[in-house]
Enzyme design. Sequence first.
Site: not given
Ligand code: LIP
Length: 317
Positions: A98, A100, A103, A245
Amino acid sequence: MASTLSPAELNEILHFTVALARKAGALILEGSEAIRASGAMDEKKNSVDLVTEYDVRVEELVKSELSAKYPSFKFIGEESYAAGARTSLTDEPTFCVDPIDGTTNFVHGFPAVCVSIGLISGRRPVLGVLYNPFLDQLYSAVKGGGAYLTQRGLPPARLPLAKPRPLPSLSQALIGIEWGSDRSADMVNHKGESFKRLAGNPAEGVVGGRMAHSLRSLGSAALNFGMVAQGGLDLYWEIGCWPWDICAGSIIAQEAGCLVAGSHNSPLDNDVNQDVLEGRKYIVIRAIGDSETEKGVDAQKRLIKEFYATVDDFEPK
Ligand code: LIP
């Protein structure tokens, strides 16, 4: 099937991946100023599922450096997937990235943002690196090698950061949760009711309430895993996020004595296999110290069962 990579090979890959994560971190910092100045961002499935030019650029940097160094390894990445790439998981070594994570935080300047680089071998995470350049915090682990947090120029600290205390019940827990990017009535109602029961007081009318110490949302699944691994959160649960993630975070947590599992009916055997990785339902509980009456590992399982008896189970879309 067990990983085909030896401890020496894993340590060599870790060394390379840590340096790469710091390089990606520099690009994230550069991007943070640019994005907050321009406000330039795009939407994926809806107005809260955001992506920026830097999510794509960081993934391109990480992907090109990893494939140059390890040409035979496969690659799974959030933005490659969004662009249509579908790399199926096999027993072969596969990076799961992943660029970032967090995000939405990145766009807003909320400093819970990291690059997450995981390595899967034998269909299980065997190496993980998370780097938050805003706080200069780097979490790292290889299978069998323990988990560490290196921050602000200090020597690496083994995780968890303190001797694990017993955790008698959820009513004494600090719990990580996330609303995620699916804001349909179905998803919001399931999550809302679940969060209400976790926080609510059963003695004041909240049926099934656990009155946990409190709930926290870092806005990054990866950093939630890191926070549970270091012992700052007792548990973290989310339905709806993706393998990239949690891949790196899950091996860091396991190497810090945590128990990682999937959905309500997944076996609590701490085996983050393909079903758990791709199940999009994740829970992790910190290392728990033995008490006079109970072993820490038994408490982990009991508390996850108590947790799953409290929250709804539902399907991510
Ligand atoms: C995020 C995840 C977070 C989730 C968000 C999103 P991203 O990842 O880290 O736990 O709640 O919906 O999926 O999109 O920032 O890489």
